[in-house]
Design an enzyme around this catalytic site. Structure first.
Site, mmCIF file in Angstrom:
data_model
loop_
_atom_site.group_PDB
_atom_site.id
_atom_site.type_symbol
_atom_site.label_atom_id
_atom_site.label_comp_id
_atom_site.label_asym_id
_atom_site.label_seq_id
_atom_site.Cartn_x
_atom_site.Cartn_y
_atom_site.Cartn_z
ATOM 1 N N CYS A 250 -53.474 19.191 56.839
ATOM 2 C CA CYS A 250 -52.243 18.515 57.294
ATOM 3 C C CYS A 250 -51.621 19.166 58.523
ATOM 4 C CB CYS A 250 -51.199 18.481 56.185
ATOM 5 S SG CYS A 250 -51.605 17.309 54.895
ATOM 6 N N VAL A 251 -51.998 20.416 58.792
ATOM 7 C CA VAL A 251 -51.366 21.080 59.940
ATOM 8 C C VAL A 251 -52.388 21.571 60.972
ATOM 9 C CG1 VAL A 251 -49.154 21.792 59.014
ATOM 10 C CG2 VAL A 251 -51.171 23.168 58.548
#
Lengths: 163, 104
Positions: free
Chosen positions: B103-104
């Protein structure tokens, strides 16, 4: 299938760790997908962009019925224990460690990453006035203090997400 | 899963166009994949692609933005300039690795 999302405006309204991070992750994730991203900080969410405070964002151990110890599948933390001094700092440091493992940056570094990625960062004028803040109180990545009208203007064509 | 002819060779790709067998990848394939995305590979691009290659071989995943910064020494700004509109997704595709799953 409907059209791809091309622009998001994300409002961060809470100042706890779990109030600020979702907005940052969503804004950064948007840029990584080539989606235009605006971040708008309001009320206590503003602490996420205050340079002397945004490295000290904490998780709430009181009034958080989902809080469990010693880990996410442990026992519910009774409110009265959550109120013990240092409890919030302890829970925060545990969570920061887990985030570090996943390469989720601390708030100031995350803002820099989003800003360098072309995301825009704004502060809410009503809150800035209410808290008696000036541009000097904000970290360097804050583009502008905006009225709600200006926020809607620059959000034209965007999905607005309130967190 | 389907096959695709590119740079004089045949590669297996998934529905999103990511190579599913890294052994079929080479630098000419990378250049051709980049061209399809409208990117002309330069030395600066190769610095990113080589880091993804090294890091994937070590960790088994495509590095996220922070790892690119801290370990690869690649600035966020530069990454977005080199691979516009989805830097890590595009770089991973060109490098012949799977779509990033973080997600990052």
């Amino acid at each position: 299938m409907s059209d791809k999302i091309s622009k998001v405006s994300i409002i961060v309204s809470r100042g706890s760790l779990d109030g600020i991070y979702p907005g940052l992750i969503m804004a950064n994730g948007a840029r990584m997908e080539g989606i235009e991203a605006n971040l708008f900080f309001t009320f206590f969410g503003l602490y996420g962009i205050l340079k002397n405070y945004n490295s000290k964002i904490k998780i709430a151990t009181v009034g958080n019925p989902a809080m469990r110890v010693p880990n996410a599948k442990g026992f519910p933390l009774p409110t009265i224990l959550g109120a013990i001094p240092g409890m919030s700092a302890f829970a925060t440091s545990m969570m920061n460690k887990e985030m570090e493992k996943l390469d989720i940056p601390p708030v100031p570094e995350f803002l820099e990453m989003i800003h360098d990625a072309g995301g825009k960062i704004y502060a809410c004028k009503a809150t800035v006035d209410m808290f008696h803040l000036t541009q000097d109180d904000f970290c360097a990545q804050v583009d502008k203090v905006l009225t709600v009208g200006e926020f809607y203007e620059l959000s034209a064509g965007a999905q607005i997400i309130f967190t | 899963m389907s096959q695709k002819q590119i740079a004089g060779t045949t590669v297996d790709v998934n529905v999103e166009g990511y190579l599913t067998n890294h052994a079929q990848w080479n630098r000419d394939v990378a250049a051709a994949l980049a061209k399809e995305l409208g990117i002309e590979l330069t030395e600066a691009h190769w610095k990113v692609l080589d880091f993804i290659d090294r890091d994937f071989k070590e960790k088994g995943v495509v590095p996220g933005m922070r790892r690119m910064n801290k370990v690869g020494g690649i600035l966020t700004k530069d990454l977005y300039a080199l691979f516009p509109d989805g830097p890590i997704k595009k770089a991973a595709l060109i490098a012949g690795y799977p779509k990033p799953a973080s997600c990052v």
